[in-house]
Design a protein around this motif. Sequence first.
Motif, PDB file in Angstrom:
ATOM      1  N   GLN A  87       2.503  13.082  -8.639  1.00 41.85           N
ATOM      2  CA  GLN A  87       1.446  14.087  -8.453  1.00 41.85           C
ATOM      3  C   GLN A  87       0.088  13.562  -8.917  1.00 41.85           C
ATOM      4  O   GLN A  87      -0.671  14.230  -9.622  1.00 41.85           O
ATOM      5  CB  GLN A  87       1.797  15.378  -9.213  1.00 41.85           C
ATOM      6  CG  GLN A  87       3.053  16.069  -8.725  1.00 41.85           C
ATOM      7  CD  GLN A  87       2.862  16.689  -7.349  1.00 41.85           C
ATOM      8  OE1 GLN A  87       2.169  17.685  -7.188  1.00 41.85           O
ATOM      9  NE2 GLN A  87       3.471  16.087  -6.343  1.00 41.85           N
ATOM     10  N   GLN A  88      -0.230  12.337  -8.493  1.00 47.30           N
ATOM     11  CA  GLN A  88      -1.470  11.689  -8.890  1.00 47.30           C
ATOM     12  C   GLN A  88      -2.251  11.257  -7.656  1.00 47.30           C
ATOM     13  O   GLN A  88      -1.702  11.093  -6.569  1.00 47.30           O
ATOM     14  CB  GLN A  88      -1.179  10.461  -9.768  1.00 47.30           C
ATOM     15  CG  GLN A  88      -0.494  10.784 -11.082  1.00 47.30           C
ATOM     16  CD  GLN A  88      -0.094   9.523 -11.830  1.00 47.30           C
ATOM     17  OE1 GLN A  88      -0.072   8.432 -11.263  1.00 47.30           O
ATOM     18  NE2 GLN A  88       0.199   9.669 -13.107  1.00 47.30           N
ATOM     19  N   ALA A  89      -3.536  11.039  -7.869  1.00 43.12           N
ATOM     20  CA  ALA A  89      -4.368  10.493  -6.811  1.00 43.12           C
ATOM     21  C   ALA A  89      -4.061   9.010  -6.621  1.00 43.12           C
ATOM     22  O   ALA A  89      -3.500   8.353  -7.509  1.00 43.12           O
ATOM     23  CB  ALA A  89      -5.849  10.686  -7.148  1.00 43.12           C
ATOM     24  N   ALA A  90      -4.420   8.494  -5.467  1.00 39.10           N
ATOM     25  CA  ALA A  90      -4.236   7.065  -5.216  1.00 39.10           C
ATOM     26  C   ALA A  90      -5.075   6.269  -6.207  1.00 39.10           C
ATOM     27  O   ALA A  90      -6.176   6.673  -6.587  1.00 39.10           O
ATOM     28  CB  ALA A  90      -4.638   6.729  -3.790  1.00 39.10           C
ATOM     29  N   VAL A 146      -8.906   7.027  -6.211  1.00 37.12           N
ATOM     30  CA  VAL A 146      -9.627   7.125  -4.948  1.00 37.12           C
ATOM     31  C   VAL A 146      -9.371   8.494  -4.345  1.00 37.12           C
ATOM     32  O   VAL A 146      -8.238   8.969  -4.320  1.00 37.12           O
ATOM     33  CB  VAL A 146      -9.174   6.021  -3.977  1.00 37.12           C
ATOM     34  CG1 VAL A 146      -9.916   6.136  -2.664  1.00 37.12           C
ATOM     35  CG2 VAL A 146      -9.392   4.650  -4.594  1.00 37.12           C
ATOM     36  N   ILE A 147     -10.430   9.118  -3.849  1.00 39.63           N
ATOM     37  CA  ILE A 147     -10.317  10.408  -3.187  1.00 39.63           C
ATOM     38  C   ILE A 147     -10.555  10.190  -1.699  1.00 39.63           C
ATOM     39  O   ILE A 147     -11.514   9.522  -1.299  1.00 39.63           O
ATOM     40  CB  ILE A 147     -11.340  11.412  -3.738  1.00 39.63           C
ATOM     41  CG1 ILE A 147     -11.231  11.491  -5.262  1.00 39.63           C
ATOM     42  CG2 ILE A 147     -11.117  12.783  -3.114  1.00 39.63           C
ATOM     43  CD1 ILE A 147      -9.883  11.908  -5.766  1.00 39.63           C
ATOM     44  N   PHE A 148      -9.674  10.746  -0.876  1.00 42.42           N
ATOM     45  CA  PHE A 148      -9.783  10.607   0.570  1.00 42.42           C
ATOM     46  C   PHE A 148     -10.414  11.864   1.166  1.00 42.42           C
ATOM     47  O   PHE A 148     -10.155  12.980   0.719  1.00 42.42           O
ATOM     48  CB  PHE A 148      -8.412  10.376   1.191  1.00 42.42           C
ATOM     49  CG  PHE A 148      -7.788   9.062   0.799  1.00 42.42           C
ATOM     50  CD1 PHE A 148      -8.086   7.909   1.496  1.00 42.42           C
ATOM     51  CD2 PHE A 148      -6.920   8.988  -0.279  1.00 42.42           C
ATOM     52  CE1 PHE A 148      -7.521   6.706   1.142  1.00 42.42           C
ATOM     53  CE2 PHE A 148      -6.350   7.790  -0.645  1.00 42.42           C
ATOM     54  CZ  PHE A 148      -6.653   6.640   0.065  1.00 42.42           C
ATOM     55  N   GLY A 149     -11.230  11.653   2.186  1.00 40.36           N
ATOM     56  CA  GLY A 149     -11.872  12.769   2.858  1.00 40.36           C
ATOM     57  C   GLY A 149     -10.884  13.596   3.671  1.00 40.36           C
ATOM     58  O   GLY A 149      -9.725  13.235   3.839  1.00 40.36           O
ATOM     59  N   PHE A 156      -2.221  -0.010  -6.908  1.00 42.71           N
ATOM     60  CA  PHE A 156      -2.048  -0.804  -5.704  1.00 42.71           C
ATOM     61  C   PHE A 156      -1.941  -2.288  -6.045  1.00 42.71           C
ATOM     62  O   PHE A 156      -1.103  -3.008  -5.505  1.00 42.71           O
ATOM     63  CB  PHE A 156      -3.225  -0.566  -4.763  1.00 42.71           C
ATOM     64  CG  PHE A 156      -3.290  -1.539  -3.618  1.00 42.71           C
ATOM     65  CD1 PHE A 156      -2.390  -1.454  -2.576  1.00 42.71           C
ATOM     66  CD2 PHE A 156      -4.249  -2.534  -3.600  1.00 42.71           C
ATOM     67  CE1 PHE A 156      -2.450  -2.352  -1.519  1.00 42.71           C
ATOM     68  CE2 PHE A 156      -4.312  -3.429  -2.558  1.00 42.71           C
ATOM     69  CZ  PHE A 156      -3.411  -3.332  -1.513  1.00 42.71           C
ATOM     70  N   LEU A 157      -2.773  -2.755  -6.952  1.00 42.37           N
ATOM     71  CA  LEU A 157      -2.704  -4.163  -7.356  1.00 42.37           C
ATOM     72  C   LEU A 157      -1.379  -4.468  -8.046  1.00 42.37           C
ATOM     73  O   LEU A 157      -0.800  -5.546  -7.864  1.00 42.37           O
ATOM     74  CB  LEU A 157      -3.879  -4.496  -8.275  1.00 42.37           C
ATOM     75  CG  LEU A 157      -5.268  -4.391  -7.631  1.00 42.37           C
ATOM     76  CD1 LEU A 157      -6.347  -4.648  -8.658  1.00 42.37           C
ATOM     77  CD2 LEU A 157      -5.395  -5.359  -6.465  1.00 42.37           C
ATOM     78  N   ALA A 168       0.833  -1.207   0.000  1.00 44.16           N
ATOM     79  CA  ALA A 168       0.000   0.000   0.000  1.00 44.16           C
ATOM     80  C   ALA A 168       0.865   1.253   0.000  1.00 44.16           C
ATOM     81  O   ALA A 168       0.594   2.214  -0.740  1.00 44.16           O
ATOM     82  CB  ALA A 168      -0.927  -0.014   1.211  1.00 44.16           C
ATOM     83  N   GLY A 169       1.907   1.261   0.811  1.00 48.06           N
ATOM     84  CA  GLY A 169       2.777   2.430   0.878  1.00 48.06           C
ATOM     85  C   GLY A 169       3.528   2.689  -0.410  1.00 48.06           C
ATOM     86  O   GLY A 169       3.777   3.846  -0.770  1.00 48.06           O
ATOM     87  N   THR A 170       3.893   1.629  -1.118  1.00 50.89           N
ATOM     88  CA  THR A 170       4.569   1.805  -2.404  1.00 50.89           C
ATOM     89  C   THR A 170       3.666   2.522  -3.390  1.00 50.89           C
ATOM     90  O   THR A 170       4.098   3.412  -4.128  1.00 50.89           O
ATOM     91  CB  THR A 170       4.995   0.434  -2.968  1.00 50.89           C
ATOM     92  OG1 THR A 170       5.904  -0.182  -2.049  1.00 50.89           O
ATOM     93  CG2 THR A 170       5.667   0.583  -4.317  1.00 50.89           C
ATOM     94  N   GLN A 171       2.393   2.140  -3.400  1.00 48.35           N
ATOM     95  CA  GLN A 171       1.449   2.821  -4.286  1.00 48.35           C
ATOM     96  C   GLN A 171       1.321   4.286  -3.922  1.00 48.35           C
ATOM     97  O   GLN A 171       1.296   5.166  -4.790  1.00 48.35           O
ATOM     98  CB  GLN A 171       0.093   2.119  -4.202  1.00 48.35           C
ATOM     99  CG  GLN A 171      -0.941   2.609  -5.200  1.00 48.35           C
ATOM    100  CD  GLN A 171      -1.591   3.912  -4.816  1.00 48.35           C
ATOM    101  OE1 GLN A 171      -1.746   4.813  -5.642  1.00 48.35           O
ATOM    102  NE2 GLN A 171      -1.954   4.049  -3.554  1.00 48.35           N
ATOM    103  N   PHE A 172       1.246   4.596  -2.621  1.00 46.31           N
ATOM    104  CA  PHE A 172       1.148   6.001  -2.202  1.00 46.31           C
ATOM    105  C   PHE A 172       2.422   6.770  -2.557  1.00 46.31           C
ATOM    106  O   PHE A 172       2.357   7.956  -2.926  1.00 46.31           O
ATOM    107  CB  PHE A 172       0.878   6.087  -0.704  1.00 46.31           C
ATOM    108  CG  PHE A 172      -0.522   5.735  -0.315  1.00 46.31           C
ATOM    109  CD1 PHE A 172      -1.602   6.405  -0.860  1.00 46.31           C
ATOM    110  CD2 PHE A 172      -0.769   4.729   0.603  1.00 46.31           C
ATOM    111  CE1 PHE A 172      -2.901   6.086  -0.513  1.00 46.31           C
ATOM    112  CE2 PHE A 172      -2.063   4.399   0.975  1.00 46.31           C
ATOM    113  CZ  PHE A 172      -3.135   5.070   0.409  1.00 46.31           C
ATOM    114  N   ALA A 173       3.571   6.129  -2.448  1.00 46.29           N
ATOM    115  CA  ALA A 173       4.828   6.792  -2.797  1.00 46.29           C
ATOM    116  C   ALA A 173       4.871   7.114  -4.287  1.00 46.29           C
ATOM    117  O   ALA A 173       5.310   8.196  -4.692  1.00 46.29           O
ATOM    118  CB  ALA A 173       6.007   5.908  -2.404  1.00 46.29           C
TER     119      ALA A 173
END
Length: 304
Positions: free
Chosen positions: A40-43, A167-170, A48-49, A29-34
């Motif tokens: 400069q992209q959204a998750a 995915v957009i986070f609140g 992630f897959l 999960a962290g690799t995808q966020f990195a």
Amino acid sequence: MPVLQRPSLKSLILAVALFLLTLGTCLAAGTQFAVAYANQQAASLDEFLRAFTLFYKDPAALLAGLPFAATLLTILLAHELGHFFACRHHNIHSSYPFFIPFPSLIGTFGAFILIRSPIRTTRALFDVGASGPLVGFVFAAPALLYGVLHSSIAPAIANPDPNQNTVIFGTPLLLRLLDALFHPGVNPHFLLLPPVGRAAWVGLFATTLNLLPAGQLDGGHILRSVNPRLHRSSTLLLPLALLPLGYFFWYGWYVWAALLFGLRFLRTAPIYDPIPLDPPRRFAAFLTLVAFILCFMPAPIFGL
């Protein structure tokens, strides 16, 4: 009181094994966020897959997910150790913290401890319930501050792309306050948090769920120690209150409404010493309410 024995060696081995498995899912999960932060992209669920394929294609690449994984696991471990040591203080037998690995976008379903002996006093009930969320919040808030200070302004991430499963986070109230302080005039939905900040966001989200004032959740323990009658009413009414949130904001509230409804049928252990909370504990109860308000999000995740 007799000296409380430590949990068994088998329990420790199981806890370590679950921790290592959760570390693996959180690294993915962290690799995808990195990657998302660097580009400069959204998750993205698709990315992630793909990150999971790195376990056999290029395991070293998963080190990019270490800041997220280390931050999140530290927050969750601090939360559960707060419960664990509160149990030890009150001679309540409990297990070691057990992490729940899950290949989700955040890498885990959290962690928990098993309480294996009665909680006999109101003050012990409060200490066990409040210690975890308060300690977890103390660890998550500085990590979120770091994330805001190192965030990027990316307006494009505020609009989910159905073609890429973004995915957009609140934005919890604490994030809005930090955004107004350090990025005045910037829409908080435009902030692209680095992995450490995203892990802090997950920690705040976990705090929100734990502090829901019902049943045997941490928030339920706290409310019961303050006002047992209000706890019974909240346990009955909160599942109904979550249904509109599920309809208008986030369908996940339906799941939590069903879960809390089911918890109503579990036996609630009696408290043998209902002595009222002392002033310091009442003030700590107020702090847990403040933490809940700062962490709460009507729509934690949307775009899926």
